[in-house]
Motif scaffolding. Structure first.
Motif, PDB file in Angstrom:
ATOM      1  N   UNK A   1      11.383  51.309  45.339  1.00 24.50           N
ATOM      2  CA  UNK A   1      12.373  51.476  46.400  1.00 24.50           C
ATOM      3  C   UNK A   1      11.841  52.349  47.517  1.00 24.50           C
ATOM      4  N   UNK A   2      10.541  52.631  47.507  1.00 25.17           N
ATOM      5  CA  UNK A   2       9.959  53.470  48.544  1.00 25.17           C
ATOM      6  C   UNK A   2      10.062  54.954  48.273  1.00 25.17           C
ATOM      7  N   UNK A   3      10.621  55.321  47.114  1.00 26.64           N
ATOM      8  CA  UNK A   3      10.826  56.745  46.839  1.00 26.64           C
ATOM      9  C   UNK A   3       9.572  57.440  46.341  1.00 26.64           C
ATOM     10  N   UNK A   4       8.506  56.679  46.116  1.00 27.07           N
ATOM     11  CA  UNK A   4       7.243  57.286  45.757  1.00 27.07           C
ATOM     12  C   UNK A   4       7.131  57.631  44.282  1.00 27.07           C
TER      13      UNK A   4
ATOM     14  N   UNK B   1       5.071  62.934  45.846  1.00 25.57           N
ATOM     15  CA  UNK B   1       4.030  62.538  46.791  1.00 25.57           C
ATOM     16  C   UNK B   1       4.608  62.428  48.196  1.00 25.57           C
ATOM     17  N   UNK B   2       3.836  61.873  49.134  1.00 23.69           N
ATOM     18  CA  UNK B   2       4.256  61.858  50.536  1.00 23.69           C
ATOM     19  C   UNK B   2       5.587  61.138  50.737  1.00 23.69           C
ATOM     20  N   UNK B   3       5.744  59.955  50.123  1.00 20.74           N
ATOM     21  CA  UNK B   3       6.986  59.194  50.289  1.00 20.74           C
ATOM     22  C   UNK B   3       8.184  59.979  49.758  1.00 20.74           C
ATOM     23  N   UNK B   4       8.021  60.556  48.570  1.00 20.09           N
ATOM     24  CA  UNK B   4       9.118  61.328  47.967  1.00 20.09           C
ATOM     25  C   UNK B   4       9.485  62.528  48.827  1.00 20.09           C
ATOM     26  N   UNK B   5       8.487  63.202  49.370  1.00 20.05           N
ATOM     27  CA  UNK B   5       8.760  64.371  50.206  1.00 20.05           C
ATOM     28  C   UNK B   5       9.487  63.987  51.489  1.00 20.05           C
ATOM     29  N   UNK B   6       9.145  62.831  52.054  1.00 20.04           N
ATOM     30  CA  UNK B   6       9.847  62.367  53.266  1.00 20.04           C
ATOM     31  C   UNK B   6      11.320  62.157  52.963  1.00 20.04           C
ATOM     32  N   UNK B   7      11.614  61.473  51.842  1.00 20.86           N
ATOM     33  CA  UNK B   7      13.018  61.250  51.463  1.00 20.86           C
ATOM     34  C   UNK B   7      13.716  62.572  51.155  1.00 20.86           C
TER      35      UNK B   7
ATOM     36  N   UNK C   1       7.042  51.345  53.284  1.00 22.91           N
ATOM     37  CA  UNK C   1       8.476  51.064  53.217  1.00 22.91           C
ATOM     38  C   UNK C   1       9.287  52.262  53.707  1.00 22.91           C
ATOM     39  N   UNK C   2       8.892  53.452  53.305  1.00 21.29           N
ATOM     40  CA  UNK C   2       9.587  54.666  53.744  1.00 21.29           C
ATOM     41  C   UNK C   2       9.507  54.823  55.256  1.00 21.29           C
ATOM     42  N   UNK C   3       8.345  54.576  55.826  1.00 24.85           N
ATOM     43  CA  UNK C   3       8.178  54.703  57.279  1.00 24.85           C
ATOM     44  C   UNK C   3       9.033  53.682  58.025  1.00 24.85           C
TER      45      UNK C   3
ATOM     46  N   UNK D   1      14.412  66.473  43.389  1.00 22.01           N
ATOM     47  CA  UNK D   1      13.656  67.649  42.961  1.00 22.01           C
ATOM     48  C   UNK D   1      13.670  67.768  41.443  1.00 22.01           C
ATOM     49  N   UNK D   2      14.834  67.552  40.836  1.00 24.36           N
ATOM     50  CA  UNK D   2      14.979  67.774  39.392  1.00 24.36           C
ATOM     51  C   UNK D   2      14.447  66.599  38.569  1.00 24.36           C
ATOM     52  N   UNK D   3      14.859  65.385  38.941  1.00 25.86           N
ATOM     53  CA  UNK D   3      14.554  64.213  38.116  1.00 25.86           C
ATOM     54  C   UNK D   3      13.515  63.276  38.714  1.00 25.86           C
ATOM     55  N   UNK D   4      13.016  63.633  39.880  1.00 25.69           N
ATOM     56  CA  UNK D   4      12.055  62.767  40.578  1.00 25.69           C
ATOM     57  C   UNK D   4      12.663  61.363  40.748  1.00 25.69           C
ATOM     58  N   UNK D   5      11.927  60.326  40.336  1.00 24.20           N
ATOM     59  CA  UNK D   5      12.403  58.954  40.521  1.00 24.20           C
ATOM     60  C   UNK D   5      13.189  58.431  39.318  1.00 24.20           C
TER      61      UNK D   5
END
Length: 308
Positions: A69-72, A76-82, A135-137, A232-236
């Protein structure tokens, strides 16, 4: 007449949103197999342990890919953007949504674009897919476009309407994510619950605009903050998986979706419950602190007659 025209525009805007969202969401895809609509398990395990999905119309295996779903991955970079986006947009809405009308309507239109574009990509990508970062971008680009339009007066009414619809929808989504495999076994009923909540939000904004903006700002804000905390807690493995399970009906993601399923961690359930419980106090706090109208009235225009 002005009130009637305003109501007509609200209805038209809402219809456009519903059409756009439906075309980009799982509900608007009747070509998908009926077993997927019911969210029963369409995955078959071969004798050698390999899992695959069958197209019931051709009885041929469906090529499978990762249901990203683009969440990385992790942070990582995608997760941090979200993560950053969730807090940057969510905190101001939850605390000061009624105060800064341009930012609120801009964020509302941006969020509407995010939902539609994200759902469209998730449901139409092939087995190979695209990278999470790309996808995130793309989704963040859609947010930027909606945000830019919402900054102007022409986007004000649409922004208010989308805010109310998004708020109701976010409440419905949180409700259906409380249980394993979604709230109701019938996948379609879960979408009905979320849609009914969105309609209630629309009705409220027509009847009591200030109350609707207060509640909607708090609702959308707490949803985004909850999403950020959960990342932050559960990641993806938390809300990210639940949202993907609710929205994703891509035939190429069947094995990934149904082997993972949706089993909310206890921490995610707590985050969902707290985010819902915070809506009334945050809405009331904004009401008490910010007394001014949502959109300040324009001063009378000064007419300057040209010399003859």
């Amino acid at each position: 007449m002005a009130a009637l025209a305003r109501l007509q525009l609200l209805v038209l805007t809402s219809c456009l949103l519903l059409v756009t969202t439906t075309s980009a969401s799982p509900i608007g895809q009747p070509w998908l197999p009926s077993h997927l609509s019911a969210r029963s398990d369409p995955v078959i395990t071969a004798e050698n342990g390999t899992m695959y999905a069958i197209d019931p119309s051709t009885m041929e295996p469906v090529p499978q890919g990762s249901a990203s779903d683009g969440s990385g991955v992790d942070l990582n970079a995608s997760a941090l953007i979200w993560l950053v986006w969730s807090f940057v947009v969510g905190v101001p809405l939850a605390l000061t949504g009624i105060r800064f009308w341009r930012l609120t309507t801009a964020a509302s239109l941006g969020i509407a674009c995010v939902v539609c574009v994200w759902a469209a990509f998730v449901n139409t990508l092939g087995p190979s897919g695209i990278s999470d970062l790309l996808l995130t971008c793309l989704v963040m680009g859609a947010f930027g476009l909606g945000f830019f339009i919402g900054l102007f007066n022409l986007g004000r009414l649409a922004g208010i309407t989308f805010l109310a619809l998004s708020a109701g929808f976010s409440i419905g989504v949180r409700i259906v994510l409380f249980r394993d495999g979604l709230l109701v076994p019938s996948f379609f009923v879960n979408w009905i619950i979320a849609t009914v909540c969105a309609v209630i939000g629309f009705v409220l904004v027509v009847v009591r605009q200030r109350l609707a903006i207060l509640v909607s700002s708090a609702s959308v804000g707490t949803f985004l903050i909850g999403l950020g905390v959960d990342l932050v807690i559960n990641k993806q493995k938390g809300m990210s998986t639940g949202l993907r399970f609710l929205f994703d009906r891509n035939n190429s993601h069947l094995v990934d979706l149904f082997t993972r399923g949706w089993h909310p961690p206890i921490s995610t359930i707590i985050i969902l419950a707290v985010s819902l419980a915070l809506i009334p106090p945050l809405a009331y706090t904004q009401h008490r602190i910010f007394k001014a109208p949502f959109t300040p009235e324009r001063p009378p225009s000064v007419l300057i007659s040209e010399p003859h």
